[in-house]
Design an enzyme around this catalytic site. Structure first.
Site, PDB file in Angstrom:
ATOM      1  CG  ASP A  59      44.347  86.722 -15.286  1.00 43.75           C
ATOM      2  OD1 ASP A  59      43.758  85.912 -14.554  1.00 43.75           O
ATOM      3  OD2 ASP A  59      45.450  86.498 -15.800  1.00 43.75           O
ATOM      4  CB  ILE A  60      48.549  89.430 -12.554  1.00 48.84           C
ATOM      5  CG1 ILE A  60      47.933  90.303 -11.445  1.00 48.84           C
ATOM      6  CG2 ILE A  60      50.045  89.723 -12.694  1.00 48.84           C
ATOM      7  CD1 ILE A  60      48.476  90.002 -10.044  1.00 48.84           C
ATOM      8  CG  ASN A  67      53.174  82.478  -8.076  1.00 50.70           C
ATOM      9  OD1 ASN A  67      53.536  83.267  -7.211  1.00 50.70           O
ATOM     10  ND2 ASN A  67      51.916  82.176  -8.285  1.00 50.70           N
ATOM     11  CG  ASP A  76      51.130  85.188  -1.589  1.00 51.62           C
ATOM     12  OD1 ASP A  76      50.399  84.833  -2.543  1.00 51.62           O
ATOM     13  OD2 ASP A  76      51.433  84.432  -0.651  1.00 51.62           O
ATOM     14  CD  GLU A 102      46.343  84.128 -11.889  1.00 52.06           C
ATOM     15  OE1 GLU A 102      46.524  83.509 -12.927  1.00 52.06           O
ATOM     16  OE2 GLU A 102      46.068  83.567 -10.798  1.00 52.06           O
TER      17      GLU A 102
END
Length: 183
Positions: A59-60, A67, A76, A102
């Site tokens: 997971d980022i 964002n 994106d 993500e």
């Protein structure tokens, strides 16, 4: 004859659309549905061939902030770059999936937990090395956290996911930009 040809054609079309249902449009990776089906197949083969599997969830880190700060279009781009970064590390019988926004899942074929940790940590380092241009004179680096689970310690696709997800949570809670459990 004619009817058989039409039915064969229809079957082929359904197969293709079923594959599309299993894929994430933005990245072309397996999506949640595709992953569940393929992981169940992989577990069956691992059982027959007595091979270990490792299931990784990544997971980022602070993706919402990415964002909110630079916009969804930039978010994106980060996701697509992560994708390109992971793909070369994925072997022929492994699975790579975009599981949610993500979040990505990698299933490592014939791979124990320690080896999976090394492989996933190499991906973490590769992603962390990418300099993203956020402004004309400014670059930023981002990170991801990961959690791992092992088959046959966890027997089902669901158990593997729950365990890996719990380990991902531990990675986030203990400072991010790491893979848990560490060997």
């Amino acid at each position: 004859g004619m009817v058989e040809a039409q039915l064969a054609n229809r079957a082929a079309r359904i197969r293709v659309s079923k594959d599309l249902i299993g894929k994430d449009r933005a990245t072309g990776l397996l999506n949640k549905v595709g992953l569940q089906r393929k992981t169940q197949d992989l577990i069956r083969h691992a059982t027959q061939e007595e091979k270990p599997l490792a299931f990784g969830v990544i997971d980022i880190d602070k993706f919402k902030t990415i964002n909110d700060t630079w916009g969804h279009h930039f978010g994106d781009i980060v996701i697509k770059r992560l994708c390109l970064c992971l793909a070369p590390h994925v072997k022929e019988r492994d699975l790579l999936s975009r599981f949610g926004g993500e979040e990505f899942v990698i299933v490592f074929w014939d791979c124990d937990l320690a080896t999976a940790w090394r492989r996933l940590d190499a991906m973490r380092q590769a992603f962390g090395a990418i300099a993203f241009q956020v402004a004309r004179e400014e670059t930023r680096r981002f990170s991801f956290s990961g959690g791992l689970a092992a088959f046959p310690d966890q027997r089902s696709e669901n158990d593997l996911f729950l365990r890996a997800d719990a380990m991902l949570y531990t990675a986030k809670e203990t400072g991010r930009n790491r893979i848990c459990p560490a060997p």
